[in-house]
Write an enzyme that holds these catalytic residues in place. Structure first.
Site, PDB file in Angstrom:
ATOM      1  CG  PHE A 235      -3.863  -0.841   3.723  1.00 44.61           C
ATOM      2  CD1 PHE A 235      -3.278   0.396   3.916  1.00 44.61           C
ATOM      3  CD2 PHE A 235      -5.152  -1.035   4.170  1.00 44.61           C
ATOM      4  CE1 PHE A 235      -3.988   1.425   4.531  1.00 44.61           C
ATOM      5  CE2 PHE A 235      -5.865  -0.013   4.788  1.00 44.61           C
ATOM      6  CZ  PHE A 235      -5.282   1.221   4.974  1.00 44.61           C
TER       7      PHE A 235
ATOM      8  CD1 TRP B 133      -3.686  -3.152  -3.850  1.00 43.42           C
ATOM      9  CD2 TRP B 133      -3.434  -1.442  -2.429  1.00 43.42           C
ATOM     10  NE1 TRP B 133      -2.427  -3.243  -3.305  1.00 43.42           N
ATOM     11  CE2 TRP B 133      -2.244  -2.208  -2.430  1.00 43.42           C
ATOM     12  CE3 TRP B 133      -3.487  -0.316  -1.614  1.00 43.42           C
ATOM     13  CZ2 TRP B 133      -1.129  -1.881  -1.648  1.00 43.42           C
ATOM     14  CZ3 TRP B 133      -2.389   0.010  -0.830  1.00 43.42           C
ATOM     15  CH2 TRP B 133      -1.219  -0.779  -0.857  1.00 43.42           C
ATOM     16  CG  HIS B 134      -5.818   2.000   0.223  1.00 38.61           C
ATOM     17  ND1 HIS B 134      -5.735   2.367  -1.093  1.00 38.61           N
ATOM     18  CD2 HIS B 134      -4.761   2.583   0.833  1.00 38.61           C
ATOM     19  CE1 HIS B 134      -4.680   3.139  -1.274  1.00 38.61           C
ATOM     20  NE2 HIS B 134      -4.062   3.294  -0.123  1.00 38.61           N
ATOM     21  N   GLY B 135      -8.524  -1.644   1.199  1.00 37.71           N
ATOM     22  CA  GLY B 135      -9.227  -2.451   2.183  1.00 37.71           C
ATOM     23  C   GLY B 135     -10.603  -2.876   1.730  1.00 37.71           C
TER      24      GLY B 135
ATOM     25  CB  CYS C 135      -6.578   3.185  -6.174  1.00 38.04           C
ATOM     26  SG  CYS C 135      -5.357   3.839  -5.038  1.00 38.04           S
TER      27      CYS C 135
END
Lengths: 417, 410
Positions: free
Chosen positions: B410, B259-261, B256
């Site tokens: 994102f 996923w954000h960066g 997770c």
């Protein structure tokens, strides 16, 4: 794919919804309309082209927007295009005080484009405009150079601010209207007052027509010759208390001593910018223009502080000694940094630490004219008239004209200013 | 995949879809990160690789619509939904404009049927949709953007600022990111409702959570539920014993974070949030709170206040990593927070507290509602007055100019 089906009751609900939305927004629309009417009434949203046309129709007409950008580069660019002046002055705000009547009998051929040039790359951009014929070449060009233009951190390399800003008109930008409306409301300006006063009403103190809120309310704006009229309140204050006041905030002398802002040299001075400047000035000379480079005056106290500063010495030397010397080698007439003391005057002839009054600028220009070449257009200027103006009983250190005492701003605006 | 009869074929088609979708996402988003991380790793051993990273422009919203389309594929594989032949409905589902760039991440079983069935105009929902848009706009341009100015100033100069300002900076960022992201979600959901669509709720007043598990059931709900259904549960969820459970939670949150960066700061942020679950897993209390805090009461109890405060502080700590540009900066920031002058707050930084207090108070009193501007119990005059106040606030205090939504990156 589904279709949006609407029964009769849904249709009624939809209409009801739309009506409610419209009803809700009516007061807001009304407010926006009032604001826009107010802006239009005082000339804030008059196109610069229209302003220029109107300024040409009156003997004198002041232009000063308060809520929208002056679009100064665009304003001056269009004026130069229209007037095709033979005598032109360029530079930052520090040359804005040069008036047309100093060049009598050539005043109609003069234009003050002070404010258009803010860095060395702007000079090159201006030369480009002349070279491609966008603007007609003047016969005589005065260029005021500021010392901070040689700093490493003053404008990104090659970035001409003039190039970026010339063709914009704020009045077509919705965000500009939003900002203007916000400031209008925050300042608590009465819409009724704005609607009643109107553009081309008299500017305070001098009584001539004015366009734009700053011009109408404070007498602050650009004259027809391109020079800047600072708010006449400054002059009235001076008459009541004839002392030098550095009106910059913080005062220029403090900035020099603390090496703040324009006087910080954290990133050093830049030989690249110095060389670029020399090249740009040489380009202008090669076009057959009579170029005079001046380093606009500082106040006596600021000048002393600059000359005495060890930290700023290499910078000051580059600007004050090396630059004139280099220009001399190229045959470009230049005048070293000056101050009121250069002409036997005191700091009361300064508006602030680095803006000279129109009277002091007259001394500077007179000096330049006296040193002009024999075949120069400047030799037609009647020096006696400059002397008469300077020595006139109406002239005070800050201005050639004292505002008539019976013309006053209304109390509310005076307090606000 | 739907027509395939053999399981192997279905698996192969699913794998193909995953590889293509995730491959594109990884290429656009993580290529540079992995190359540079690999280079940093080999440098430890004294090698000096000559790295050329491609300067790839990240397509807006790629993380969101990739996950959206993956959910469609996976749900078909799991036989939870039927594949559609309606190309227009499908592409409308993928590219539905209100939620395309920053969610909520919609499941096909929720949104796709809405494009395939008749929608009706519902006056009450349309009105509430408009109110939700107004609320979202207010949160974004007034609260988030104004706090963002303080946050940017503090983070850009944190080495020269005292501890109290850095603490404030973290607090401001927590509110900024919440108002920015939930504001966008409110506008997206409100727009959807205006058009007759029902989008997934994405935020449910997360800062009033009593434990981290509740927080993640209230924060970015569409993403956390996606990770729960498509990562956590397939890994085994909580059915693999406590150690396995902890492992699954940590892996899910690390992914997770990623996923954000493409930055180690996001990975550490994810890991931290996963670690916060560990005590709950050990105690077996990760699903304790399903209702709103202090339901039916005006104020929380002292214990509830303590719980909410603890969760808030834990998330604040995580936000330091989320906001920092590098791990080094994050650790330096934390180090500087623990300085003297911890309780001295200069005047120029205090203004943001007004926004913080305002949003917390409004959301507290509205915590049983869908959004902060659901005030249908008040009289028409009162409601319209409040709406005008919000609009005037947006007009007078909203930041002018382009201020991108944080989650657009994102």
């Amino acid at each position: 794919m589904s279709r949006l089906s609407i029964s009769n009751s849904e249709q009624m609900n939809l209409l009801k919804f739309i009506k409610r939305i419209l009803l809700f927004f009516i007061p807001l629309v009304f407010l926006i309309v009032l604001l826009e009417l107010s802006f239009y009434r005082v000339g804030e949203t008059w196109h610069v082209d229209r302003v220029i046309e109107l300024q040409g129709k009156y003997t004198e007409c002041l232009y000063g927007r308060e809520y929208f950008s002056q679009q100064m580069n665009y304003f001056k660019y269009k004026n130069i295009k229209k007037k095709a002046p033979e005598i032109l002055i360029l530079g930052s705000s520090r040359v804005m005080q040069v008036r047309d009547f100093i060049f009598s009998p050539l005043e109609s051929t003069f234009y003050n484009a002070g404010g258009m040039i803010q860095n060395v790359f702007d000079i090159s951009q201006f030369a480009d405009l002349l070279r491609v014929g966008e603007l007609q070449k003047p016969k005589v060009l005065f260029i005021g150079i500021d010392p901070w233009w040689l700093k490493n951190d003053w404008a990104i390399d090659g970035q001409s601010w003039l190039k970026e800003e010339v063709l914009q008109e704020d009045i077509f930008d919705i965000l500009a209207h939003l900002t203007a409306s916000r400031r209008f409301i925050q300042q608590g300006i009465s819409v009724v007052h704005a609607l009643t006063v109107g553009a081309l009403g008299a500017s305070p103190y001098y009584g001539y027509p004015a366009i734009g809120s700053a011009a109408i309310n404070y007498g602050n704006g650009f004259r027809e010759d391109g020079s800047r009229q600072y708010s006449p309140s400054i002059i009235l204050d001076f008459i009541d208390n004839p002392q030098y006041v550095d009106r910059e905030d913080p005062p220029v002398i403090d900035r020099i001593k603390n090496r703040q802002g324009k006087f910080s040299v954290i990133n050093g001075v830049d030989r690249y910018r110095f060389d670029f400047l020399i090249k740009a000035l040489a380009e202008l000379k090669e076009m057959g223009i009579e170029v005079y480079v001046l380093m606009p005056p500082f106040s006596n106290e600021a000048m002393t502080a600059l000359e005495d500063s060890k930290e700023l010495s290499s910078w000051w030397k580059l600007y004050g000694k090396e630059l004139p010397s280099k220009l001399d080698d190229l045959g470009i007439v230049s005048f070293s940094p000056s101050c009121p003391a250069t002409y036997g005057l005191d700091d009361t002839f300064m508006i602030d630490g680095f803006h000279a009054s129109e009277v002091l600028m007259a001394y500077v220009i007179k000096d330049i004219i006296l040193g002009a070449q024999d075949n120069s257009l400047l030799k037609s200027v009647i020096i006696r008239k400059i002397d008469e103006l300077i020595n006139s009983g109406d002239t005070i250190p800050l201005a050639f004209q004292i505002p008539p005492k019976d013309l006053k701003m209304n109390e509310k605006e005076e307090k606000r200013f | 995949m739907q027509r395939a009869t053999s399981n192997n074929r279905r698996k192969a088609l699913l794998a193909g879809s995953l590889i293509i979708n995730l491959g594109l996402l990884c290429f656009f988003k993580y290529f540079g990160f992995f190359v540079e991380s690999f280079a940093d790793f080999v440098r430890i051993f004294g090698f000096r690789p000559n790295i050329h990273t491609l300067k790839i422009i990240l397509p807006v919203g790629i993380s969101f619509y990739t996950f959206q389309t993956l959910s469609y594929t996976i749900d078909i594989y799991r036989k939870r939904i039927k594949a559609t032949n309606d190309f227009i409905a499908f592409f409308a589902f993928v590219s539905f404009f209100p939620q395309l760039v920053a969610g909520p991440i919609e499941r096909a079983r929720n949104l796709l049927p809405q494009f395939q069935s008749n929608r009706t105009f519902d006056l009450a929902k349309a009105k509430d949709g408009v109110h939700q848009i107004l609320w979202g706009l207010f949160k974004k341009v007034v609260i988030a953007d104004n706090l963002g100015v303080h946050v940017d100033n503090i983070y850009s100069d944190f080495l020269n600022l005292n501890g109290s300002i850095l603490v404030l900076g973290t607090l401001y960022f927590a509110i900024q990111i919440y108002c920015d992201f939930s504001g966008y979600s409110d506008m997206a959901i409100g727009t959807g409702r205006l058009l007759g669509f029902r989008l997934t709720r994405n935020f449910a007043f997360p800062y009033f959570s009593r434990d981290i598990s509740e927080f993640w059931r209230r924060w970015h709900i569409s993403l956390s539920s996606w990770f729960r259904d498509y990562v956590y549960i397939p890994l085994g969820g909580n059915r693999t014993g406590k150690i396995g459970h902890i492992r699954n939670i940590l892996l899910t949150f690390i992914i997770c974070g990623l996923w954000h960066g493409a930055n180690w700061t996001f990975i550490i942020w994810g890991l931290l949030n996963g670690l916060y679950f560990v005590p709950l897993i050990i105690a077996g209390k990760q699903k304790k709170y399903n209702d709103i805090v202090a339901k039916g009461k005006l104020l929380p109890s002292l214990y509830e206040l303590l719980q909410m405060g603890t969760v808030f502080v834990l998330t604040l700590f995580g936000w330091i990593f989320f906001r920092a540009e590098s791990l080094g900066q994050a650790f330096e920031y934390i180090g500087h927070m623990c300085s003297y002058h911890l309780f001295i707050i200069p005047k120029e930084y205090r203004g943001g507290l007004v926004y913080v207090v305002f949003i917390l108070i409004v959301e507290w009193f509205q915590r049983s509602k869908l959004h902060g501007l659901q005030i249908e119990t008040l009289s028409v005059k009162m409601r319209w007055t409040i709406y005008y106040v919000f609009i005037v606030s947006i007009f007078m205090h909203g930041k002018i100019g382009y201020e991108p939504f944080i989650y657009f990156q994102f």
